[in-house]
Motif scaffolding. Structure first.
Motif, PDB file in Angstrom:
ATOM      1  N   VAL A   1    -116.175  -3.817  25.793  1.00  0.00           N
ATOM      2  CA  VAL A   1    -116.121  -2.356  25.851  1.00  0.00           C
ATOM      3  C   VAL A   1    -117.498  -1.762  25.593  1.00  0.00           C
ATOM      4  O   VAL A   1    -117.971  -0.886  26.334  1.00  0.00           O
ATOM      5  CB  VAL A   1    -115.101  -1.818  24.830  1.00  0.00           C
ATOM      6  CG1 VAL A   1    -115.232  -0.303  24.694  1.00  0.00           C
ATOM      7  CG2 VAL A   1    -113.686  -2.177  25.243  1.00  0.00           C
ATOM      8  N   LEU A   2    -118.167  -2.235  24.561  1.00  0.00           N
ATOM      9  CA  LEU A   2    -119.469  -1.671  24.218  1.00  0.00           C
ATOM     10  C   LEU A   2    -120.525  -1.972  25.268  1.00  0.00           C
ATOM     11  O   LEU A   2    -121.525  -1.262  25.382  1.00  0.00           O
ATOM     12  CB  LEU A   2    -119.919  -2.197  22.851  1.00  0.00           C
ATOM     13  CG  LEU A   2    -119.094  -1.718  21.648  1.00  0.00           C
ATOM     14  CD1 LEU A   2    -119.545  -2.419  20.385  1.00  0.00           C
ATOM     15  CD2 LEU A   2    -119.198  -0.206  21.480  1.00  0.00           C
ATOM     16  N   ALA A   3    -120.305  -3.023  26.055  1.00  0.00           N
ATOM     17  CA  ALA A   3    -121.255  -3.356  27.124  1.00  0.00           C
ATOM     18  C   ALA A   3    -121.092  -2.469  28.346  1.00  0.00           C
ATOM     19  O   ALA A   3    -121.960  -2.471  29.239  1.00  0.00           O
ATOM     20  CB  ALA A   3    -121.085  -4.823  27.517  1.00  0.00           C
ATOM     21  N   ALA A   4    -119.997  -1.718  28.430  1.00  0.00           N
ATOM     22  CA  ALA A   4    -119.748  -0.865  29.596  1.00  0.00           C
ATOM     23  C   ALA A   4    -120.743   0.288  29.628  1.00  0.00           C
ATOM     24  O   ALA A   4    -121.101   0.851  28.586  1.00  0.00           O
ATOM     25  CB  ALA A   4    -118.328  -0.336  29.552  1.00  0.00           C
ATOM     26  N   ASP A   5    -121.144   0.653  30.835  1.00  0.00           N
ATOM     27  CA  ASP A   5    -122.117   1.737  31.004  1.00  0.00           C
ATOM     28  C   ASP A   5    -121.400   3.074  31.191  1.00  0.00           C
ATOM     29  O   ASP A   5    -121.698   3.837  32.107  1.00  0.00           O
ATOM     30  CB  ASP A   5    -123.022   1.437  32.196  1.00  0.00           C
ATOM     31  CG  ASP A   5    -124.215   2.392  32.256  1.00  0.00           C
ATOM     32  OD1 ASP A   5    -124.588   2.942  31.202  1.00  0.00           O
ATOM     33  OD2 ASP A   5    -124.754   2.587  33.370  1.00  0.00           O
ATOM     34  N   VAL A   6    -120.423   3.354  30.334  1.00  0.00           N
ATOM     35  CA  VAL A   6    -119.684   4.618  30.346  1.00  0.00           C
ATOM     36  C   VAL A   6    -119.492   5.050  28.895  1.00  0.00           C
ATOM     37  O   VAL A   6    -119.628   4.237  27.972  1.00  0.00           O
ATOM     38  CB  VAL A   6    -118.307   4.477  31.036  1.00  0.00           C
ATOM     39  CG1 VAL A   6    -118.462   4.100  32.503  1.00  0.00           C
ATOM     40  CG2 VAL A   6    -117.420   3.471  30.297  1.00  0.00           C
ATOM     41  N   PRO A   7    -119.169   6.309  28.653  1.00  0.00           N
ATOM     42  CA  PRO A   7    -118.901   6.736  27.282  1.00  0.00           C
ATOM     43  C   PRO A   7    -117.755   5.932  26.665  1.00  0.00           C
ATOM     44  O   PRO A   7    -116.757   5.639  27.330  1.00  0.00           O
ATOM     45  CB  PRO A   7    -118.512   8.212  27.427  1.00  0.00           C
ATOM     46  CG  PRO A   7    -119.156   8.643  28.705  1.00  0.00           C
ATOM     47  CD  PRO A   7    -119.114   7.449  29.602  1.00  0.00           C
ATOM     48  N   VAL A   8    -117.907   5.604  25.395  1.00  0.00           N
ATOM     49  CA  VAL A   8    -116.901   4.813  24.684  1.00  0.00           C
ATOM     50  C   VAL A   8    -116.525   5.529  23.389  1.00  0.00           C
ATOM     51  O   VAL A   8    -117.404   5.952  22.625  1.00  0.00           O
ATOM     52  CB  VAL A   8    -117.422   3.396  24.361  1.00  0.00           C
ATOM     53  CG1 VAL A   8    -116.465   2.666  23.410  1.00  0.00           C
ATOM     54  CG2 VAL A   8    -117.605   2.592  25.641  1.00  0.00           C
TER      55      VAL A   8
END
Length: 483
Positions: A320-327
């Motif tokens: 999840v933290l590696a995703a390039d979107v707001p988290v």
């Protein structure tokens, strides 16, 4: 939007304005507004013959109380001053005596018969609780049948932080001058302030454009909320991914998804261990059981509610933290984030701890967070380089770095202290992130809607459930949208 300014800022503005006015004019202006508010609280036709007690300290708040008392005395009230500071504002005391007011050495007899008590013991510069000699008088005032009105802020609370370090005098109403002070909007001090009334004394042009604290109101939220247009489809409206739930906490997934669906998301993709339960509750959800790279595109992630502990959540949170979107990271997910990992992200991160979780992230104890909520939310935002929504009796939102205005949510209710309500809030905020709102606005609007929905669910007052809050979200949304 309601705004609040720190004490130093308010004093600087007052100094600029006083330099342009005759001596004492600003205090008399404040006292006129204070007296008018007292007349309103006493009720139409009840000022004449009413019994008013002034608790007067040695500072300017005592002067405000004395001048307001003089105005009430001229309208026929019986006004008695209790001098608690060793000395009193000379001109204010003279004005009270000239209007027929009196000073007493025995506060208790006067308080026992009072209809209204004006708390002018300490001012905005006060630190710590009440001085020992003022404590029994304050207790007698609070124990009487009188309406207690605080002058500018309740004595014993910290105007800048909202902390209450010692004993303070709880007011039924607070009449504040020129600008709201942060402590009036943030617990625990907010609980001492009662109903708030702002008296305009002309400070507006001398206050900075950027306040210390902000509180959104209906029109602000209405302006920020996304609204689909004719060309909208589910992807343009925002797709939010939800990683939540476990064998032990199955309902957390259902509630987080409910918040996302009712928060305006075009679509919700669910990854987790309880997909069967989620799709039974919400058949419109896209459930994925395969690897993360096959989950499909999302515009934001909500991760953490009810995921439990172990290696699987740690691995999943890494994805999840590696995703390039707001988290958005909530609940159990907060155990799997580090300041370094959050700061390295290229996309925004929103952390949504309650006081206990915030204490763990800061390496302190829960009591310290609850006593100093403003300091805690700023410290978390600075440490993690993330937007932080600190849940609790006063929900606060602070942008990355811990600088700039802190948003305080005005719509909460104590009935929200129920299992699962935070999961609904996470899903709701995640849907607003997916719709394109920046993290501060998404968190602030979500908290506002969440509080309104809880009030609706509670009706005239009564227990609510997290599911009931989720079900009330569309009506809360309409309340904001409709004039």
């Amino acid at each position: 939007m309601r705004t609040a300014h720190p004490v130093e800022t308010v004093r600087a503005a007052e100094a600029e304005l006083m330099a342009l006015l005759p001596d004492g004019a600003l205090m008399r202006r404040a006292a006129a507004g204070l007296a008018a508010a007292c007349c309103s609280l006493l009720g139409k036709g009840r000022v004449y013959g009413s019994r008013v007690v002034l608790l007067v300290g040695s500072g300017d708040n005592g002067g405000d109380a004395l001048y307001a008392g003089a105005r009430l005395a001229r309208r026929g009230a019986g006004v008695t001053a209790v001098l608690l500071g060793g000395r009193a504002h000379g001109a204010g005391l003279a004005a009270l005596r000239a209007a027929g007011g009196r000073v007493t050495e025995d506060p208790y007899e006067a308080l026992a018969a009072a209809d209204l008590v004006l708390d002018g013991i300490t001012g905005i510069g006060g630190r710590g609780g009440l001085r020992p000699e003022a404590v029994p008088v304050a207790r007698a005032a609070r124990g009487s049948d009188a309406v207690v009105v605080a002058v500018d802020l309740p004595s014993g609370v910290d105007a800048d932080t909202g902390e209450v370090d010692g004993e303070a005098l709880r007011a039924d109403a607070t009449v504040t001058f020129g600008a709201y002070k942060p402590g009036l909007l943030v617990d625990p001090a907010r609980e001492y302030a009662g109903a708030l009334r702002l008296v305009d004394i002309g400070l507006g042009p001398y206050l900075p454009a950027i306040p210390g604290l902000e509180a959104l109101q209906h029109q602000d939220v209405a302006r920020l909320l996304p609204e689909p247009g004719a060309e909208s489809d589910k992807y343009r409206r925002g797709v939010v991914g939800v990683y939540a739930g476990s064998d032990r906490y199955r309902g957390a997934a259902v509630l987080a998804v409910a918040g996302a669906l009712r928060g305006g998301a075009g679509a919700v993709r669910y990854l987790g261990r309880v997909g069967d339960m989620v799709v039974r509750a919400h058949p419109e959800v896209l459930v994925h059981t395969g690897p993360w790279d096959a989950a499909g595109r999302v515009q934001a992630w909500v991760a953490g509610p009810g995921i439990g502990e172990g290696s699987d959540p740690e691995t999943a949170m890494g994805h999840v933290l590696a995703a390039d979107v707001p988290v958005l990271v909530d609940a159990d997910g907060l155990r799997h984030v580090t300041p370094g990992a959050v700061r390295e992200r290229s996309a925004p991160t929103l952390l949504t701890p309650h006081a206990g979780e915030a204490a763990a992230l800061l390496g302190t104890d829960r009591a310290a967070v609850e006593a100093g909520r403003l300091a805690a939310v700023r410290a978390l935002a600075a440490r993690y380089g993330a937007t932080v929504l600190l849940k609790g009796s006063t929900t606060l939102v602070c942008g990355p770095g811990g600088t700039g205005p802190v948003r305080v949510n005005p719509t909460g209710t104590p009935w929200l202290a129920t299992a699962g309500s935070g999961d609904v809030l996470s899903g709701l905020a995640g849907s607003l992130l997916a719709a394109g709102l920046d993290p501060v606005d998404a968190a602030s609007c979500a908290a506002y809607l969440h509080g309104l929905a809880a009030r609706r669910a509670a009706g005239a007052g009564g227990p609510i459930t997290a599911s009931g809050v989720a079900d009330a979200l569309p009506a809360a949304w309409r309340d904001i949208r409709e004039p």
